[in-house]
Write a protein that holds these residues in place. Structure first.
Motif, mmCIF file in Angstrom:
data_model
loop_
_atom_site.group_PDB
_atom_site.id
_atom_site.type_symbol
_atom_site.label_atom_id
_atom_site.label_comp_id
_atom_site.label_asym_id
_atom_site.label_seq_id
_atom_site.Cartn_x
_atom_site.Cartn_y
_atom_site.Cartn_z
ATOM 1 N N TRP A 177 0.837 -1.208 0.000
ATOM 2 C CA TRP A 177 0.000 0.000 0.000
ATOM 3 C C TRP A 177 0.868 1.254 0.000
ATOM 4 O O TRP A 177 0.589 2.215 -0.737
ATOM 5 N N ARG A 269 -2.675 10.114 6.244
ATOM 6 C CA ARG A 269 -2.952 8.676 6.141
ATOM 7 C C ARG A 269 -1.700 7.903 5.731
ATOM 8 O O ARG A 269 -1.442 6.818 6.262
ATOM 9 N N LEU A 316 -7.019 -3.015 10.130
ATOM 10 C CA LEU A 316 -8.132 -2.101 10.406
ATOM 11 C C LEU A 316 -8.008 -0.810 9.604
ATOM 12 O O LEU A 316 -9.015 -0.216 9.184
ATOM 13 N N GLU A 319 -8.500 -2.165 5.469
ATOM 14 C CA GLU A 319 -9.578 -3.015 4.969
ATOM 15 C C GLU A 319 -10.730 -2.228 4.348
ATOM 16 O O GLU A 319 -11.519 -2.796 3.586
ATOM 17 N N SER A 320 -10.816 -0.944 4.634
ATOM 18 C CA SER A 320 -11.882 -0.145 4.020
ATOM 19 C C SER A 320 -11.738 -0.082 2.510
ATOM 20 O O SER A 320 -12.709 0.239 1.799
ATOM 21 N N GLU A 321 -10.554 -0.402 1.985
ATOM 22 C CA GLU A 321 -10.318 -0.366 0.546
ATOM 23 C C GLU A 321 -10.680 -1.685 -0.141
ATOM 24 O O GLU A 321 -10.569 -1.805 -1.357
ATOM 25 N N GLU A 324 -16.915 -4.316 -0.973
ATOM 26 C CA GLU A 324 -17.922 -4.495 0.071
ATOM 27 C C GLU A 324 -18.217 -5.970 0.334
ATOM 28 O O GLU A 324 -18.395 -6.384 1.489
ATOM 29 N N ARG A 327 -15.594 -7.320 2.615
ATOM 30 C CA ARG A 327 -15.724 -6.808 3.984
ATOM 31 C C ARG A 327 -16.858 -7.506 4.722
ATOM 32 O O ARG A 327 -16.829 -7.624 5.954
ATOM 33 N N ARG A 425 -8.023 -11.424 8.519
ATOM 34 C CA ARG A 425 -8.671 -11.091 9.787
ATOM 35 C C ARG A 425 -8.498 -12.223 10.795
ATOM 36 O O ARG A 425 -8.157 -11.990 11.964
ATOM 37 N N LEU A 448 -16.235 -6.370 15.723
ATOM 38 C CA LEU A 448 -16.530 -5.885 14.371
ATOM 39 C C LEU A 448 -16.549 -7.023 13.360
ATOM 40 O O LEU A 448 -17.460 -7.115 12.528
ATOM 41 N N TRP A 449 -15.563 -7.892 13.424
ATOM 42 C CA TRP A 449 -15.396 -8.908 12.405
ATOM 43 C C TRP A 449 -16.257 -10.155 12.628
ATOM 44 O O TRP A 449 -16.645 -10.818 11.666
ATOM 45 N N HIS A 452 -20.189 -10.542 11.301
ATOM 46 C CA HIS A 452 -20.581 -10.841 9.912
ATOM 47 C C HIS A 452 -21.044 -12.292 9.804
ATOM 48 O O HIS A 452 -20.538 -13.169 10.478
#
Length: 452
Positions: A177, A269, A316, A319-321, A324, A327, A425, A448-449, A452
């Motif tokens: 990244w 960032r 964390l 992972e927003s990238e 969907e 995720r 994760r 959070l994880w 799901h």
């Protein structure tokens, strides 16, 4: 040691008509790199700051003479910094380091974070102002400071990763990244490099001084802004991203109002990810320092297992990238726990017994002497080490996967790869649960994880 310090202090106190005596010498707790010793000279308090070994300091980009000189310049420029009064000479017999006046207050995170929101906001403004003043220091004559270019820094991290085995997929994810998101060059300023809760003296809710300048360099001021916002340096205050005190937007406004440059979210960032990768690798290097004999302290091997904290934080952050659908993908099924034994005590149970004995017997003994601050802290480190071994014996998944790490670095797999995010994760949760189960972000990530 007190007699040797008296020679140093009398050399520094040339104007004194009656030399004082050194008393109350006390090794302070904490400090992953340097040693700190508190003592009195007459009726004043001072701190001796020194390197753990000549071999260790030889590996650092900034030597202790350069650190002392920078602190002097910062102090003269009005930065809340210690007053350096003496530097050690080889003939002093005390190693490599310097002596500074003791600042009021405490560096204990609770001294900074244990306040109501209003006082926390005031302290955050103090930090923003201190950062702005550091970044405004005149760089002329500071050629002894190393310079950090983002691209060169990332490749330096990549080499460090390779030297450490190059087999941790989550670190590889972060490096890949960083290579894709290099920021444009920024005008170089003095960067403290370790500006965070724990390296900031706080007295009655206000900043009294910035300490631990060993990582100072020339670079992008956003690095300091981001570093103190890392999850690890919030000490459990997960909802307050800026130093555990406030939100990033408020910190950025206070920094700009104090003379700092305008806030750039993309650069912020980048440095947040960069320093998370940097600290993950720094933790791994602690183990190598111990193996090589550069520093054989117990703390080194324990900090080496804190790499898993940064791997979780990296995931964390990034992972927003992921798409969907990835995720939302559930975690893979966890292996069934091993059945409990009814026979002879296991190795893990024996370690538990030793840890409980240390807590009851040794802790009680140490509590009788209030001067044994360092020893009580080392007891906590020792119990932590026993816990790590106990949980590994109970079943710790191997965090190393060279093939996957290579794929991530080369871009052959990304967070868009079906099932990869869920696998990463699960790896992060498993490793951190064994290594540092009390890390505050672990419970939040699991919640959070696992929903799901």
């Amino acid at each position: 040691m007190e007699a040797l310090l008296e020679v140093v202090m009398r050399r520094a106190d040339m104007a004194a008509t009656q030399p004082a005596q050194v008393s109350g010498l006390l090794r302070l707790s904490g400090g992953a790199n340097m040693e700190s010793w508190l003592f009195r000279y007459g009726d004043q308090r001072f701190v001796l700051r020194r390197a753990p070994s000549a071999e260790w300091i030889a590996t650092r980009p900034l030597d202790m003479g350069g650190e002392a000189e920078l602190i002097r310049r910062a102090f003269a420029a009005g930065v809340a910094a210690p007053d350096v009064v003496a530097e050690l000479n080889p003939e002093d017999g005390l190693g490599i380091g310097f002596v500074m006046r003791c600042l009021p207050g405490s560096a204990d995170p609770e001294a900074a974070l244990g306040h109501d929101p209003q006082r926390a906001a005031i302290l955050a403004e103090d930090l923003a102002q201190a950062m702005a003043r550091i970044h405004a220091l005149d760089t002329a004559g500071l050629g002894f400071l190393p310079r950090l270019d983002p691209a060169e820094g990332v490749e330096g991290l990549a080499r460090q990763f390779a030297d450490a085995g190059g087999d941790r997929p989550l670190i590889a994810l972060g490096l890949a990244w960083l290579r894709r998101h290099l920021p444009p060059p920024a005008d170089p300023v003095v960067v403290h490099g370790d500006f965070r809760i724990g390296n900031l003296m706080v007295d009655q809710g206000r900043l009294s001084g910035v300490i631990d300048w060993e990582l100072a360099h020339l670079g992008d001021g956003h690095e300091d802004l981001a570093y103190g916002c890392m999850t690890v340096w919030r000490f459990g205050r997960l909802g307050q991203q800026a130093f555990g005190l406030t939100d990033v937007e408020s910190l950025a406004r206070a920094y700009h109002a104090a003379g700092g440059e305008a806030f750039d979210p993309a650069r912020f960032r980048f440095w947040l990810v960069y320093r998370t990768v940097w600290w993950a690798l720094g933790c791994l290097s602690m183990g190598q320092d111990w193996r090589s004999g550069t520093d054989r302290s117990l703390e080194r091997v324990v900090v080496g297992r804190r790499c898993a904290e940064q791997e979780l934080d990296l995931l964390l952050l990034l992972e927003s990238e992921a798409p969907e659908a990835e995720r939302a993908r559930p975690l893979p099924a966890a292996p069934a726990p091993a059945p409990a034994s009814n026979g002879e005590p296991s190795a893990a149970e024996i370690l538990t017994a030793v840890s409980e004995w240390l807590a009851s017997t040794v802790k009680h003994t140490l509590a009788k002497d209030e001067t044994l601050v360092r020893e009580r802290w080392e007891l906590a480190v020792a119990r932590n080490a026993l816990g790590i071994v106990q949980r590994e014996l109970a079943g710790r998944s191997d965090p190393a996967d060279k093939a996957l790490a290579d794929d991530l670095l080369a871009g052959r797999q990304t967070l868009a790869t079906p099932g990869l995010l869920a696998d990463l994760r699960a790896r992060a949760l498993s490793t951190l649960s064994a290594d540092m189960p009390k890390y505050p972000a672990l419970a939040a990530a699991r919640l959070l994880w696992e929903r799901h």
